[in-house]
Design a protein around this motif. Structure first.
Motif, PDB file in Angstrom:
ATOM      1  N   ALA A  34       0.831  -1.212   0.000  1.00 23.63           N
ATOM      2  CA  ALA A  34       0.000   0.000   0.000  1.00 23.63           C
ATOM      3  C   ALA A  34       0.864   1.261   0.000  1.00 23.63           C
ATOM      4  O   ALA A  34       0.476   2.301  -0.547  1.00 23.63           O
ATOM      5  CB  ALA A  34      -0.909  -0.001   1.223  1.00 23.63           C
ATOM      6  N   GLN A  35       2.058   1.178   0.595  1.00 22.56           N
ATOM      7  CA  GLN A  35       2.934   2.351   0.685  1.00 22.56           C
ATOM      8  C   GLN A  35       3.560   2.614  -0.682  1.00 22.56           C
ATOM      9  O   GLN A  35       3.875   1.674  -1.409  1.00 22.56           O
ATOM     10  CB  GLN A  35       4.048   2.108   1.706  1.00 22.56           C
ATOM     11  N   GLY A  36       3.735   3.898  -1.023  1.00 24.70           N
ATOM     12  CA  GLY A  36       4.305   4.189  -2.339  1.00 24.70           C
ATOM     13  C   GLY A  36       4.673   5.645  -2.496  1.00 24.70           C
ATOM     14  O   GLY A  36       4.804   6.384  -1.510  1.00 24.70           O
ATOM     15  N   SER A 115      11.722   1.884  -2.467  1.00 25.03           N
ATOM     16  CA  SER A 115      11.314   3.275  -2.624  1.00 25.03           C
ATOM     17  C   SER A 115      11.800   3.814  -3.968  1.00 25.03           C
ATOM     18  O   SER A 115      11.133   4.633  -4.595  1.00 25.03           O
ATOM     19  CB  SER A 115      11.907   4.115  -1.494  1.00 25.03           C
ATOM     20  N   SER A 116      12.941   3.312  -4.455  1.00 24.52           N
ATOM     21  CA  SER A 116      13.466   3.873  -5.702  1.00 24.52           C
ATOM     22  C   SER A 116      12.627   3.459  -6.907  1.00 24.52           C
ATOM     23  O   SER A 116      12.341   4.288  -7.768  1.00 24.52           O
ATOM     24  CB  SER A 116      14.941   3.549  -5.896  1.00 24.52           C
ATOM     25  N   ALA A 117      12.206   2.187  -6.964  1.00 26.20           N
ATOM     26  CA  ALA A 117      11.349   1.788  -8.095  1.00 26.20           C
ATOM     27  C   ALA A 117      10.029   2.550  -8.047  1.00 26.20           C
ATOM     28  O   ALA A 117       9.507   2.979  -9.083  1.00 26.20           O
ATOM     29  CB  ALA A 117      11.090   0.290  -8.065  1.00 26.20           C
ATOM     30  N   ALA A 118       9.486   2.741  -6.830  1.00 28.63           N
ATOM     31  CA  ALA A 118       8.221   3.488  -6.711  1.00 28.63           C
ATOM     32  C   ALA A 118       8.400   4.907  -7.258  1.00 28.63           C
ATOM     33  O   ALA A 118       7.543   5.417  -7.988  1.00 28.63           O
ATOM     34  CB  ALA A 118       7.769   3.515  -5.253  1.00 28.63           C
ATOM     35  N   LEU A 119       9.531   5.515  -6.938  1.00 29.84           N
ATOM     36  CA  LEU A 119       9.793   6.880  -7.421  1.00 29.84           C
ATOM     37  C   LEU A 119       9.921   6.906  -8.945  1.00 29.84           C
ATOM     38  O   LEU A 119       9.293   7.723  -9.622  1.00 29.84           O
ATOM     39  CB  LEU A 119      11.074   7.407  -6.753  1.00 29.84           C
TER      40      LEU A 119
END
Ligand code: GLA
Length: 360
Positions: A34-36, A115-119
């Motif tokens: 859910a976090q992104g 976190s980097s792929a999400a960004l």
């Protein structure tokens, strides 16, 4: 003229099992969480084409960046991702325009939750949407159909060439293809993605931060990748997953250990898929423990802080626990049976939707 706007959300991921298999043509079983990261974009000053400027603001860090579309130059930290995505989208022929970007998110950085792929993925979706809206009707404007596997490859190029981390496609594919209550069986030899229902039925998956931050570009991640490439050369195969157990056993150390991890991890992914199909969560716990042992003893990417966190989850009654992501720090995944409460400083994770555009 009123500015055009776009907004995109991309989730982080947890890899249930199948670690360091993506760049070895193997199998993995991740899910989106859910976090992104959310990126809001709006066109500025009607600039179009390469005359435009990108102004980016990272809300959580209270930091900014500004550069021209004509020449995004290398930078450090989060700025490398923004500049890299803009440059790679331009190189791939997407129409870009001057824009203001606002970035916010709730995936802890360097914790192994991607976190980097999400960004990267959120930036790609927001910028591509803004570019196609603002180029509508313009002569140089063209709509480029976004294939999600191509977006994943583009984002991986950003990691490789702009950030210096030679990562595979696991994180980006998980973020792009995730779905609620679903894990993704990804075969990296073909990039075939098979949704597998992840029915928890009272069981809980939790994340415990080891407290140790990692950056793939500077940790041993790239070194492991080189070792795997060397093992392939000696075996005469394109990817380690094609190596036979017999040939792998003849490799010199430490290449034999690395290759044995990959073959064993592929097998565990197959077993985990079978266990999920029969809703046998207890077997998933056993596989998580086996995966961790292999990452520690064969792939050798654990640290004392990671071991302490795994031990804490096990002594709290976890049915299984293992490090997730690239290793050398980051987070531990623990599985808890319905009647066993996880420690209060853990974060519960569930499979959620993949990356998508939001209303502006
Ligand atoms: C990191 C990389 C992925 C993958 C994992 C290990 O998360 O970004 O490509 O290699 O490590 O499975």
């Amino acid at each position: 003229m009123a500015p055009e706007r776009s907004c995109a959300f991309a989730p982080g991921r947890v890899n249930l099992i199948g670690e360091h298999t993506d760049y070895n043509g193997g199998l993995a079983l991740p899910f989106a969480i859910a976090q992104g990261v959310t990126v809001r974009a709006e066109t500025t000053r009607g600039d179009s084409g390469l005359a435009g400027t990108i102004e980016a603001h990272a809300r959580d860090l209270q930091e900014s960046d500004e550069f021209t579309l004509a020449e995004p130059s290398p930078a450090d930290g989060w700025r490398a991702f923004v500049r890299g995505v803009v440059a790679e989208l331009g190189r791939a022929g997407y129409p870009l325009c001057g824009a203001r970007l606002e970035i916010s998110g709730d995936v802890p950085q360097g914790s192994g939750l991607s976190s980097s792929a999400a960004l990267e993925v959120a930036l790609c979706l927001a910028l591509a949407e803004l570019g196609s809206k603002s180029s509508e009707g313009r002569e140089d404007g063209r709509h480029v159909a976004l294939d999600r596997r191509d977006i994943a490859r583009l984002c991986a190029r950003v990691e490789n060439e702009w950030v210096g981390a030679h990562t595979g496609l696991l994180d980006q594919l998980a973020s792009l293809f995730g779905a609620p209550d679903t894990a993704l069986r990804i075969d990296f030899a073909t990039l075939e993605i098979e949704p597998v229902p992840l029915v928890l039925d009272g069981w809980r998956l939790v994340i415990l931060d080891s407290g140790e931050r990692h950056a793939h570009a500077s940790s041993g991640y790239n070194e492991r990748r080189e070792e795997c490439a060397r093992a392939c050369m000696l075996l005469g195969v394109d990817s380690l997953s094609e190596g036979s157990a017999h040939a792998v056993a003849q490799l010199p150390e430490p290449l034999r250990l690395r290759a044995e991890h990959v073959l064993g991890e592929n097998r565990r992914v197959r077993e985990a898929v079978a266990a999920l199909r029969t809703e046998d969560l207890a077997t998933i716990g056993v596989l998580l423990d086996a995966s961790h042992e292999s990452l520690r003893d064969l792939f050798e990417i654990s640290t004392p802080a990671v071991e302490a966190a795994v031990a804490r989850l096990r002594s709290a009654g976890a049915a299984g626990a293992r490090m997730v992501g690239g290793g050398f720090g980051g987070s531990i995944l623990g599985l808890f049976a319905p009647d066993v409460p996880p420690p209060p400083d853990t974060l519960e994770v569930r499979p959620g939707p993949g990356a998508h555009l939001l209303e502006t």
